[in-house]
Motif scaffolding. Structure first.
Motif, PDB file in Angstrom:
ATOM      1  N   GLN A  79       0.827  -1.202   0.000  1.00  0.00           N
ATOM      2  CA  GLN A  79       0.000   0.000   0.000  1.00  0.00           C
ATOM      3  C   GLN A  79       0.864   1.256   0.000  1.00  0.00           C
ATOM      4  OE1 GLN A  79      -3.722  -0.181   2.516  1.00  0.00           O
ATOM      5  NE2 GLN A  79      -2.620  -1.918   3.417  1.00  0.00           N
ATOM      6  N   ARG A  91       2.201   2.798  -3.442  1.00  0.00           N
ATOM      7  CA  ARG A  91       1.338   3.712  -4.193  1.00  0.00           C
ATOM      8  C   ARG A  91       1.574   5.155  -3.764  1.00  0.00           C
ATOM      9  NH1 ARG A  91      -4.915   2.293  -4.334  1.00  0.00           N
ATOM     10  NH2 ARG A  91      -3.949   0.454  -5.261  1.00  0.00           N
ATOM     11  N   ASN A  92       1.836   5.359  -2.468  1.00  0.00           N
ATOM     12  CA  ASN A  92       2.040   6.713  -1.965  1.00  0.00           C
ATOM     13  C   ASN A  92       3.437   7.241  -2.248  1.00  0.00           C
ATOM     14  OD1 ASN A  92      -0.567   6.607  -0.901  1.00  0.00           O
ATOM     15  ND2 ASN A  92       0.132   5.850   1.086  1.00  0.00           N
ATOM     16  N   LEU A 137       5.489   6.273  -4.804  1.00  0.00           N
ATOM     17  CA  LEU A 137       5.922   6.177  -6.192  1.00  0.00           C
ATOM     18  C   LEU A 137       6.303   7.533  -6.797  1.00  0.00           C
ATOM     19  CD1 LEU A 137       6.440   4.239  -8.515  1.00  0.00           C
ATOM     20  CD2 LEU A 137       4.064   4.550  -9.226  1.00  0.00           C
ATOM     21  N   GLU A 184       1.724   5.993 -12.270  1.00  0.00           N
ATOM     22  CA  GLU A 184       0.963   6.467 -11.113  1.00  0.00           C
ATOM     23  C   GLU A 184      -0.535   6.401 -11.392  1.00  0.00           C
ATOM     24  OE1 GLU A 184       2.319  10.364 -10.001  1.00  0.00           O
ATOM     25  OE2 GLU A 184       4.412   9.761 -10.256  1.00  0.00           O
ATOM     26  N   LYS A 185      -0.926   6.747 -12.612  1.00  0.00           N
ATOM     27  CA  LYS A 185      -2.355   6.691 -12.972  1.00  0.00           C
ATOM     28  C   LYS A 185      -2.866   5.254 -12.935  1.00  0.00           C
ATOM     29  CE  LYS A 185      -2.518  10.824 -15.859  1.00  0.00           C
ATOM     30  NZ  LYS A 185      -2.780  11.374 -17.226  1.00  0.00           N
ATOM     31  N   ARG A 186      -2.028   4.311 -13.375  1.00  0.00           N
ATOM     32  CA  ARG A 186      -2.429   2.907 -13.344  1.00  0.00           C
ATOM     33  C   ARG A 186      -2.610   2.458 -11.893  1.00  0.00           C
ATOM     34  NH1 ARG A 186      -1.793  -0.382 -17.732  1.00  0.00           N
ATOM     35  NH2 ARG A 186      -1.117  -2.126 -16.419  1.00  0.00           N
ATOM     36  N   TYR A 187      -1.726   2.884 -11.018  1.00  0.00           N
ATOM     37  CA  TYR A 187      -1.883   2.546  -9.596  1.00  0.00           C
ATOM     38  C   TYR A 187      -3.168   3.168  -9.053  1.00  0.00           C
ATOM     39  CZ  TYR A 187       2.270   0.055  -8.014  1.00  0.00           C
ATOM     40  OH  TYR A 187       3.208  -0.900  -7.769  1.00  0.00           O
ATOM     41  N   ALA A 188      -3.417   4.420  -9.417  1.00  0.00           N
ATOM     42  CA  ALA A 188      -4.602   5.114  -8.905  1.00  0.00           C
ATOM     43  C   ALA A 188      -5.877   4.424  -9.342  1.00  0.00           C
ATOM     44  CB  ALA A 188      -4.598   6.561  -9.380  1.00  0.00           C
ATOM     45  N   LYS A 189      -5.866   3.829 -10.525  1.00  0.00           N
ATOM     46  CA  LYS A 189      -7.048   3.128 -11.034  1.00  0.00           C
ATOM     47  C   LYS A 189      -7.120   1.682 -10.556  1.00  0.00           C
ATOM     48  CE  LYS A 189      -7.356   5.876 -15.272  1.00  0.00           C
ATOM     49  NZ  LYS A 189      -7.301   5.864 -16.752  1.00  0.00           N
ATOM     50  N   GLY A 190      -6.076   1.262  -9.818  1.00  0.00           N
ATOM     51  CA  GLY A 190      -6.081  -0.090  -9.293  1.00  0.00           C
ATOM     52  C   GLY A 190      -5.734  -1.140 -10.322  1.00  0.00           C
ATOM     53  N   LYS A 231      -1.373  -4.412  -9.600  1.00  0.00           N
ATOM     54  CA  LYS A 231      -1.596  -5.143  -8.354  1.00  0.00           C
ATOM     55  C   LYS A 231      -0.261  -5.428  -7.685  1.00  0.00           C
ATOM     56  CE  LYS A 231      -5.980  -5.266  -9.106  1.00  0.00           C
ATOM     57  NZ  LYS A 231      -6.905  -4.492  -8.309  1.00  0.00           N
TER      58      LYS A 231
END
Length: 229
Positions: free
Chosen positions: A149, A152-153, A155, A220-226, A229
């Motif tokens: 988790q 994500r913060n 990156l 980062e956008k891919r992480y934000a959209k989930g 994984k």
């Protein structure tokens, strides 16, 4: 302006850029590992992990990188002797390359440690408590619950560190590493043309850092959209 040097001397810039990227990738990879270890040490409940990590971070964050590179080369330069590393038209002193990478890794690790620590601290404590209530051990909780988790913060900050390393690798020219900047300096000393080679070096750095930041923004956008994984 005089750009007549480009046809003959362009390989100095291209091969210098390759060396810059090689150094940066090594530094970011091992610096991230070292930084994660230091961050875990800094937040540890045990003083014999926490104190050394704190001292290390303060020393490397509180002294200039150029000074660290010079000291590191004096300490390590005679350790990694060997045949020069041939990269295109560039003949790299292997002792300078290895010593320079090690020092940049040690420096980057101190900054990454603070990035990772901040990322871990941003995760709600309830996540840890919930994992403990399920019988998950502390080490497994950190590796399987908290760190994924936190990535994500952290990156964006890690991406900035990568860009910084790409630019700061030019400091290794002081110990004989021929990367992008020193490749440009070689052209200047050979052609007696000063401004244009430096402008070309700046252009190379800008393109690389611009592309890197754009790719990191997409990640980062891919992480934000989930999606990652």
């Amino acid at each position: 302006m005089n750009w007549s040097f480009i046809p003959q001397y362009l390989p100095y810039f291209n091969d210098g850029l390759i060396m810059t990227l090689i150094i940066s990738i090594f530094v970011v990879f091992f610096g991230a590992i070292l930084g994660t270890i230091l961050a875990l040490g800094k937040i540890s409940r045990h003083w014999f992990f926490r104190w050394p990590a704190n001292i290390y971070i303060e020393v490397f964050r509180g002294t200039p990188m150029l000074v660290q590179i010079t000291i590191g080369f004096l300490l390590l330069g005679n350790v990694f002797k060997g045949s020069p590393l041939q990269l295109g038209i560039l003949s790299e002193p292997i002792n300078s390359v290895i010593a320079g990478i090690i020092i940049l890794v040690l420096n980057s690790g101190a900054y990454v440690a603070e990035i990772v620590r901040a990322g871990i601290s941003s995760i709600p404590k309830g996540q840890t408590e919930a994992a403990y209530s399920l019988g998950i051990k502390p080490t497994q909780t950190m590796l399987s619950v908290i760190l994924p988790q936190a990535i994500r913060n952290i990156l964006p900050a890690l991406g900035n560190e990568f860009v910084t390393i790409i630019k700061d690798s030019s400091l290794l020219s002081t110990i004989g590493v021929i990367e992008l900047y020193s490749g440009g300096q070689t052209v200047i000393s050979s052609t007696y043309i000063s401004l244009e080679p430096l402008l070309l070096v700046a252009g190379y750095y800008f393109v690389v850092t611009f592309v890197t930041t754009r790719l990191l923004a997409l990640l980062e956008k891919r992480y934000a959209k989930g999606l990652v994984k």
